[in-house]
Design a protein around this motif. Structure first.
Motif, PDB file in Angstrom:
ATOM      1  N   ALA A 205       3.269 -42.458  18.134  1.00  0.00           N
ATOM      2  CA  ALA A 205       3.613 -43.652  17.349  1.00  0.00           C
ATOM      3  C   ALA A 205       4.599 -44.496  18.143  1.00  0.00           C
ATOM      4  N   TYR A 206       4.234 -45.756  18.356  1.00  0.00           N
ATOM      5  CA  TYR A 206       5.106 -46.647  19.127  1.00  0.00           C
ATOM      6  C   TYR A 206       5.572 -47.784  18.228  1.00  0.00           C
ATOM      7  N   GLU A 207       6.880 -48.023  18.239  1.00  0.00           N
ATOM      8  CA  GLU A 207       7.476 -49.130  17.480  1.00  0.00           C
ATOM      9  C   GLU A 207       7.857 -50.217  18.464  1.00  0.00           C
ATOM     10  N   ALA A 208       7.152 -51.332  18.386  1.00  0.00           N
ATOM     11  CA  ALA A 208       7.427 -52.398  19.350  1.00  0.00           C
ATOM     12  C   ALA A 208       8.854 -52.928  19.185  1.00  0.00           C
ATOM     13  N   GLY A 209       9.339 -52.985  17.940  1.00  0.00           N
ATOM     14  CA  GLY A 209      10.669 -53.537  17.679  1.00  0.00           C
ATOM     15  C   GLY A 209      11.773 -52.778  18.391  1.00  0.00           C
ATOM     16  N   THR A 210      11.708 -51.458  18.340  1.00  0.00           N
ATOM     17  CA  THR A 210      12.766 -50.640  18.941  1.00  0.00           C
ATOM     18  C   THR A 210      12.374 -50.144  20.327  1.00  0.00           C
ATOM     19  N   GLY A 211      11.097 -50.218  20.633  1.00  0.00           N
ATOM     20  CA  GLY A 211      10.637 -49.687  21.918  1.00  0.00           C
ATOM     21  C   GLY A 211      10.616 -48.172  21.951  1.00  0.00           C
ATOM     22  N   LEU A 212      10.576 -47.536  20.783  1.00  0.00           N
ATOM     23  CA  LEU A 212      10.604 -46.071  20.748  1.00  0.00           C
ATOM     24  C   LEU A 212       9.201 -45.499  20.597  1.00  0.00           C
ATOM     25  N   LEU A 213       8.886 -44.544  21.445  1.00  0.00           N
ATOM     26  CA  LEU A 213       7.613 -43.828  21.365  1.00  0.00           C
ATOM     27  C   LEU A 213       7.898 -42.407  20.886  1.00  0.00           C
ATOM     28  N   THR A 214       7.354 -42.069  19.708  1.00  0.00           N
ATOM     29  CA  THR A 214       7.537 -40.710  19.183  1.00  0.00           C
ATOM     30  C   THR A 214       6.201 -39.987  19.259  1.00  0.00           C
ATOM     31  N   VAL A 215       6.206 -38.872  19.948  1.00  0.00           N
ATOM     32  CA  VAL A 215       4.962 -38.149  20.196  1.00  0.00           C
ATOM     33  C   VAL A 215       5.070 -36.751  19.601  1.00  0.00           C
ATOM     34  N   HIS A 216       4.172 -36.449  18.673  1.00  0.00           N
ATOM     35  CA  HIS A 216       4.013 -35.061  18.245  1.00  0.00           C
ATOM     36  C   HIS A 216       2.851 -34.496  19.052  1.00  0.00           C
ATOM     37  N   ALA A 217       3.041 -33.330  19.605  1.00  0.00           N
ATOM     38  CA  ALA A 217       1.969 -32.782  20.436  1.00  0.00           C
ATOM     39  C   ALA A 217       1.935 -31.270  20.326  1.00  0.00           C
ATOM     40  N   SER A 218       0.734 -30.733  20.366  1.00  0.00           N
ATOM     41  CA  SER A 218       0.597 -29.282  20.427  1.00  0.00           C
ATOM     42  C   SER A 218       0.869 -28.877  21.867  1.00  0.00           C
ATOM     43  N   SER A 219       2.152 -28.800  22.177  1.00  0.00           N
ATOM     44  CA  SER A 219       2.590 -28.618  23.564  1.00  0.00           C
ATOM     45  C   SER A 219       3.455 -27.384  23.686  1.00  0.00           C
ATOM     46  N   GLN A 220       3.431 -26.850  24.885  1.00  0.00           N
ATOM     47  CA  GLN A 220       4.234 -25.673  25.209  1.00  0.00           C
ATOM     48  C   GLN A 220       5.561 -26.092  25.834  1.00  0.00           C
ATOM     49  N   SER A 221       5.668 -27.352  26.254  1.00  0.00           N
ATOM     50  CA  SER A 221       6.842 -27.812  27.002  1.00  0.00           C
ATOM     51  C   SER A 221       7.138 -29.277  26.680  1.00  0.00           C
ATOM     52  N   PRO A 222       7.744 -29.539  25.513  1.00  0.00           N
ATOM     53  CA  PRO A 222       7.967 -30.937  25.119  1.00  0.00           C
ATOM     54  C   PRO A 222       8.782 -31.741  26.133  1.00  0.00           C
ATOM     55  N   HIS A 223       9.789 -31.129  26.734  1.00  0.00           N
ATOM     56  CA  HIS A 223      10.604 -31.882  27.690  1.00  0.00           C
ATOM     57  C   HIS A 223       9.806 -32.274  28.932  1.00  0.00           C
ATOM     58  N   ALA A 224       8.981 -31.344  29.420  1.00  0.00           N
ATOM     59  CA  ALA A 224       8.160 -31.658  30.591  1.00  0.00           C
ATOM     60  C   ALA A 224       7.173 -32.764  30.240  1.00  0.00           C
ATOM     61  N   MET A 225       6.659 -32.709  29.020  1.00  0.00           N
ATOM     62  CA  MET A 225       5.714 -33.737  28.583  1.00  0.00           C
ATOM     63  C   MET A 225       6.413 -35.093  28.525  1.00  0.00           C
ATOM     64  N   ARG A 226       7.648 -35.104  28.020  1.00  0.00           N
ATOM     65  CA  ARG A 226       8.383 -36.364  27.952  1.00  0.00           C
ATOM     66  C   ARG A 226       8.618 -36.936  29.348  1.00  0.00           C
ATOM     67  N   GLN A 227       9.004 -36.058  30.268  1.00  0.00           N
ATOM     68  CA  GLN A 227       9.243 -36.511  31.639  1.00  0.00           C
ATOM     69  C   GLN A 227       7.986 -37.150  32.227  1.00  0.00           C
ATOM     70  N   ASP A 228       6.857 -36.450  32.027  1.00  0.00           N
ATOM     71  CA  ASP A 228       5.592 -36.970  32.563  1.00  0.00           C
ATOM     72  C   ASP A 228       5.201 -38.272  31.876  1.00  0.00           C
ATOM     73  N   LEU A 229       5.409 -38.356  30.562  1.00  0.00           N
ATOM     74  CA  LEU A 229       5.036 -39.587  29.843  1.00  0.00           C
ATOM     75  C   LEU A 229       5.863 -40.769  30.326  1.00  0.00           C
ATOM     76  N   CYS A 230       7.136 -40.536  30.581  1.00  0.00           N
ATOM     77  CA  CYS A 230       7.982 -41.617  31.098  1.00  0.00           C
ATOM     78  C   CYS A 230       7.412 -42.134  32.416  1.00  0.00           C
ATOM     79  N   ALA A 231       7.004 -41.207  33.288  1.00  0.00           N
ATOM     80  CA  ALA A 231       6.471 -41.613  34.592  1.00  0.00           C
ATOM     81  C   ALA A 231       5.147 -42.356  34.435  1.00  0.00           C
ATOM     82  N   VAL A 232       4.302 -41.852  33.542  1.00  0.00           N
ATOM     83  CA  VAL A 232       2.957 -42.434  33.402  1.00  0.00           C
ATOM     84  C   VAL A 232       3.016 -43.801  32.732  1.00  0.00           C
TER      85      VAL A 232
END
Ligand code: SMO
Length: 789
Positions: A205-232
Motif C-alpha cells: 500500500a502506497y500513500e502518495a501524500g506521505t510517500g510511505l510504502l507499507t508492505v505485508h509479505a509472507s517473508s522470512q526476512s522483512p528487513h532484507a526485503m525492505r533493503q531490496d525494495l528501497c534499491a529496486v
C-alpha cells in the motif's frame, strides 16, 4: 527462584499453536485493505525467448483494468535487485525486475492490476506476447556442452564463476598418493520444491501524500526485503515498512525479494494505492525459487588403518537463469562443511556456478549441509566396504573427539564443543534391534548410522566481511519492562512456524525471573524490530536473538533489582525476587523482599520507575529498557547422528523406512517440545528428498512437476512410526545461555541415512546409490543392472 519458576528447559506448548490450529491465523491471504486492487502476472510460457512484443492493448481497454506494466513500463520504474553474495568472476551482479529476454518458463514478464483477482488473471491472459524462441538449456550438462547456447551475456561457457575452499591442491594430491583406498563417485542432488504450506504473497500500500510504502509479505526476512525494495524502487529506508504477518513455512524460499513481489510494490507506487497478490500453488511450483540442484564428483582417500587422509570434491551448482542474491551460497556451504565431524589430513572443494534456463535456485533448509552430508557419508560408507570395516567403526575411528575441541577444519570452521562420538554411539545403540521374523524373502532390511555438524550462530560480522557477504550477521533485541511490570521483547528474527516467540519469551522470563505469560514477543515489523538481515534463516534465530536476550535480561534484571533495593533502603545483593501464588492462580505476584519483611512488588517497582522515582538508585538512565546487539565472536556448531532402518523390496525397488533414530546435541534446549517438533519436521522433509522429491522439466525446459500430483511429498504414513529423537547437551561455549541451533538439523541427514541403509541392505548396488531421490524406478534399475531382480 524456585524450581517451578524456571523457564528454560521446559516443554511449554508453543503460544500461537492453538490460535493457528483453530483457524485464528492471520496469513497474507487473510489481510484486508480498503480499496485494494489485485495483481496477476504475465509469465513466460517458454524456457528461453526474446520478448519481441508485449501487447496489452486489449487488457488496458477493459474497464476492470487498473494498470499493466510490461518490460518497458517496469524498466522505467524499477532497478535491479542487488546481489548479496557473489562468486568470484560472476558476471551478473543482480536480478533485473524488467527483462526483455525470458530465461525460464514461469518468469514474470509483466504485471496486471485489476479490480478482482479473477479479472486480473483474465487480463493477464489477454496480454499478447510476441516471443522469439531461443534454445533452451535445461541441464548443467547442456550448459557446459561445447557450443552451448549462452544463457547469461558475459558468462563464458555458461559458468557464473568459481571458488575453491580448503587445503592446497598439493596437499590433496599428496594425500591421494599415499592412500590405501581412494573412493570416487559422482553425485546428483536434484532440484526440489520447498513446498511451504502457505505460498508467497504481498500486500503493498502506497500513500502518495506521505510517500510511505507499507508492505505485508509472507517473508522470512522483512528487513532484507525492505533493503531490496528501497534499491529496486529508489525509495528511502524511512519510506518503506515491511511487515511479516503469520508465515506458513518458508524453508529458505522466502529469504529474498523476488521480481514478481517487487512488481506488486512498483504497481502500488504507480497507482498510489493498495495492491495484493496471493501466489497460487501452481505459480509456487513454477515461479518460486528451488533448492539443492547440485552435482558433484567427490573422493575420499583413506589409509590402510582406516584413517581419513583427504576429502575432495568438485561441485557443480545449477544456479538457474539468474544467480539469486546469495547465488551459489548453499553450494559454498557444501564445500565448507564437506569434512563434517571427522579428522582428515586434508579437505577441499571447488564450486562452479552454472547458468541454465531454469528457475533460479537458492536457500533450502540445511543450506548446502544436506548435500555435504550425503556426499561425505556415502563416500565413508563406500570406503568402509572397500576396507572391509564396519561403517560405524570407520566413522568412530575418525570422529573429532571432545578433547580435540575447539578444532579448526581445513576450510577454517572452528568447532566449539560437543561429543560427536557419544551422539553417534547413542544413535547406533538406539537402532540396534533384531530383524522382524516375518520378512518375506524378497525383502532386504538393514540399518545405517550417519553423522554431521550443523553451523549455527550465522554469523560473526568478521566472517561475513571475510566472505564478502553484503549482509549483517549480528542480531539485536530490545527488552522492555512496561509500567505495569509486563515485559515486551522486540526482535528482528521472525516466526515462520518454528515457535521462536515462545522460546524467546522463555529466555526473557528466565532472565528477569517473572512468570512466562507476563512476556510478550513482538516480531516481524521493520518499524519496530531491531535491524536484522538474516532473520529466521540458517539455524540462527535462537542462538543470536536468544543470546542477545540473555544479556539484555541480565542487565535489565540488575537494574530492576537496584531500583527495588533503593526503595527498600537495602543493597541490591540483599534483595531477592520471589514469585508467590495469589487467590487467582493465573496471576502470581512477584515481589522484591528486603530485610525485616520489607517488600515491594515487581509491578510497583516498574510503576515507580516509570514515574522517575528512585532515580538516585540507577546507574544510567530512567527507561526500563535494554537494547543489546549481539555479534557472536565465532560460529557455534550443533551436531547429530541419524540412524535409519530400511526395508528394500527387491521386486519393486520400493524403499520403506521402517525405523528412524535421531540424536542431536544442540547445546542447552530452551523448549524440548519445540526442539522435538523442529527435528521431527526436518526429518520428514529430508525423507521426502531421500525418496520421492525431484523438480523436473521436459526436454524443452518446461516444468513437469506443476502440482502435488506430479510432485510427491511424504505423507504421515511415509514417516516411520518408530521415529525417536533424543538430545544430548554440550552447551555452546560461544553463545550466552549455551544455545546451539537446530532448525536445519533434522533435514540434513535423512538422505544420507536412507541411502547408506539401502547400501547396507543391498551391498550389490551400494556403489550406485549416489543420486537422489531413491525412487522405486531408480532402485529397480540398479537391482536389474546388478542381476538381482
Ligand atoms: S535455508 Mo535457510 O532459510 O537459511
Amino acid at each position: 527462584m524456585t524450581g517451578e519458576h524456571r523457564h528454560i528447559g521446559r516443554s511449554v506448548p508453543p503460544r500461537h499453536h492453538e490460535r493457528l490450529v483453530r483457524g485464528g491465523g492471520r496469513f497474507l491471504a487473510d489481510l484486508r485493505a480498503a480499496d485494494v486492487l489485485h495483481a496477476a502476472f504475465v509469465r513466460s510460457p517458454l524456457a528461453h525467448a526474446a520478448v519481441a512484443g508485449f501487447d496489452a492493448t486489449a487488457a488496458r481497454r477493459d474497464p476492470r483494468c487498473a494498470l499493466v506494466l510490461g518490460p518497458d513500463g517496469l524498466a522505467g520504474r524499477t532497478a535491479a535487485i542487488p546481489t548479496v553474495w557473489r562468486l568470484p568472476g560472476q558476471p551478473q551482479e543482480s536480478i533485473p525486475v524488467a527483462v526483455h529476454t525470458a530465461r525460464y518458463a514461469g518468469q514474470p514478464l509483466g504485471i496486471v492490476v485489476a479490480r478482482t483477482p479473477t479479472a486480473a488473471l483474465d487480463l493477464a491472459e489477454a496480454v499478447r506476447l510476441d516471443l522469439a524462441p531461443l534454445p533452451p538449456v535445461p541441464t548443467v550438462a547442456d550448459a557446459l556442452a561445447e557450443h552451448a547456447p549462452p544463457v547469461v551475456p558475459g558468462a563464458a561457457g555458461n559458468e557464473a564463476g568459481r571458488i575453491r575452499f580448503g587445503s592446497p591442491a598439493e596437499e590433496i594430491a599428496a594425500a591421494l598418493a599415499r592412500a590405501a583406498v581412494v573412493v570416487e563417485r559422482e553425485f546428483t542432488l536434484p532440484r526440489v520444491h520447498h513446498s511451504p504450506l502457505e505460498p508467497r504473497g504481498v500486500l503493498a500500500a502506497y500513500e502518495a501524500g506521505t510517500g510511505l510504502l507499507t508492505v505485508h509479505a509472507s517473508s522470512q526476512s522483512p528487513h532484507a526485503m525492505r533493503q531490496d525494495l528501497c534499491a529496486v524502487l529508489g525509495l528511502r529506508a524511512d519510506q518503506v515498512r515491511v511487515i511479516a504477518p503469520d508465515v506458513g513455512g518458508s524453508f529458505g524460499s522466502k529469504v529474498f525479494l523476488y521480481p514478481d513481489e517487487a512488481m506488486v510494490c512498483a504497481a502500488a507506487v504507480a497507482l498510489g494505492g493498495a495492491v495484493r497478490w496471493v501466489e497460487s500453488r501452481a505459480e509456487n511450483f513454477t515461479g518460486a525459487y528451488q533448492g539443492r540442484a547440485q552435482q558433484a564428483t567427490a573422493r575420499l582417500a583413506v589409509s590402510g588403518e582406516g584413517r581419513f587422509l583427504a576429502f575432495d570434491a568438485d561441485l557443480l551448482a545449477d544456479l538457474g537463469a539468474y544467480a539469486t542474491q546469495a547465488g551459489a551460497g548453499p553450494h559454498q556451504v557444501t564445500a565448507l562443511t564437506l569434512q563434517g565431524p571427522y579428522h582428515a589430513d586434508a579437505a577441499a572443494a571447488t564450486v562452479r556456478g552454472v547458468y541454465t534456463t531454469r528457475v533460479p535456485t537458492g536457500a533450502y533448509r540445511g543450506y548446502g549441509m544436506q548435500e555435504a552430508a550425503f556426499i561425505r557419508e556415502r563416500l565413508v560408507d563406500e570406503a568402509a566396504r572397500e576396507l572391509g570395516l564396519a561403517p560405524v567403526e570407520l566413522r568412530l575411528r575418525n570422529l573429532i573427539r571432545p578433547q580435540d575441541l575447539p578444532h579448526t577444519t581445513h576450510t577454517g570452521l572452528t568447532y566449539d564443543s560437543g561429543d560427536y562420538g557419544a551422539v553417534l554411539r547413542r544413535a547406533a545403540a538406539l537402532a540396534e534391534r533384531p530383524p522382524p521374523p516375518d520378512d518375506p524373502p524378497w525383502v532386504r532390511r538393514a540399518t545405517a548410522v550417519v553423522a554431521a555438524v550443523e553451523i549455527s550462530a550465522f554469523a560473526p560480522t568478521a566472517l561475513l566481511e571475510a566472505f564478502g557477504i553484503a549482509w549483517s550477521g549480528w542480531e539485536g533485541v530490545r527488552l522492555r519492562i512496561n509500567h505495569d511490570g509486563t515485559v515486551t521483547v522486540h526482535s528482528g528474527v521472525i516466526a515462520v512456524g518454528q515457535g521462536i516467540e515462545t522460546s524467546l519469551a522463555q529466555i526473557a522470563a528466565e532472565g528477569l525471573g517473572v512468570p512466562l505469560d507476563w512476556v510478550r514477543v513482538e516480531l516481524g515489523d521493520t518499524d519496530t524490530a531491531p535491524h536484522s538481515d538474516l532473520s529466521a534463516q540458517a539455524s540462527r534465530a535462537l542462538t543470536l536473538a536468544g543470546g542477545a536476550l540473555v544479556i539484555a535480561a541480565r542487565q535489565l534484571a540488575g537494574r530492576m533489582r537496584a531500583l527495588a533495593a533503593g526503595f527498600l533502603e537495602a543493597e541490591p545483593e540483599q534483595v531477592t525476587l520471589r514469585i508467590a501464588a495469589t487467590a487467582d492462580p493465573s496471576s502470581p505476584e512477584a515481589a522484591f523482599h528486603g530485610a525485616g519483611g520489607a517488600r515491594i512488588t515487581w509491578r510497583e517497582t516498574a510503576h515507580r520507575g516509570y514515574r522517575g522515582w528512585g532515580r538516585a538508585h540507577r546507574t544510567d538512565r530512567i527507561r526500563l529498557e535494554e537494547s543489546v546487539d549481539f555479534d557472536p565472536p565465532q560460529l557455534t556448531f550443533a551436531h547429530g547422528a541419524h540412524a535409519a532402518e530400511v526395508a528394500v523390496d527387491l521386486g519393486t525397488g520400493r524403499v520403506e523406512v521402517t525405523g528412524y533414530w535421531a540424536v542431536h546435541d544442540s547445546g542447552v534446549l530452551v523448549n524440548p517440545l519445540i526442539a522435538h517438533g523442529q527435528i521431527t519436521g526436518g526429518i520428514a522433509q529430508g525423507l521426502g528428498q531421500a525418496l520421492t522429491e525431484e523438480a523436473r522439466v521436459d526436454g524443452a525446459g518446461l516444468p513437469v512437476t506443476r502440482s502435488f500430483r506430479e510432485y510427491t511429498l511424504p505423507a504421515a504414513q511415509d514417516i516411520p512410526e518408530d521415529l525417536v529423537v533424543e538430545h544430548l547437551c554440550t552447551p555452546s561455549t560461544v553463545i550466552p545461555g549455551g544455545f546451539k541451533g537446530l532448525g536445519e538439523g533434522g533435514a540434513i541427514l535423512p538422505p544420507a541415512a536412507v541411502a547408506c541403509a539401502v547400501a547396507a541392505a543391498v551391498p550389490e548396488i551400494a556403489h550406485t546409490l549416489t543420486s537422489l531421490p531413491l525412487t522405486p524406478s531408480r532402485v529397480r534399475a540398479a537391482l536389474r543392472a546388478a542381476g538381482i531382480t
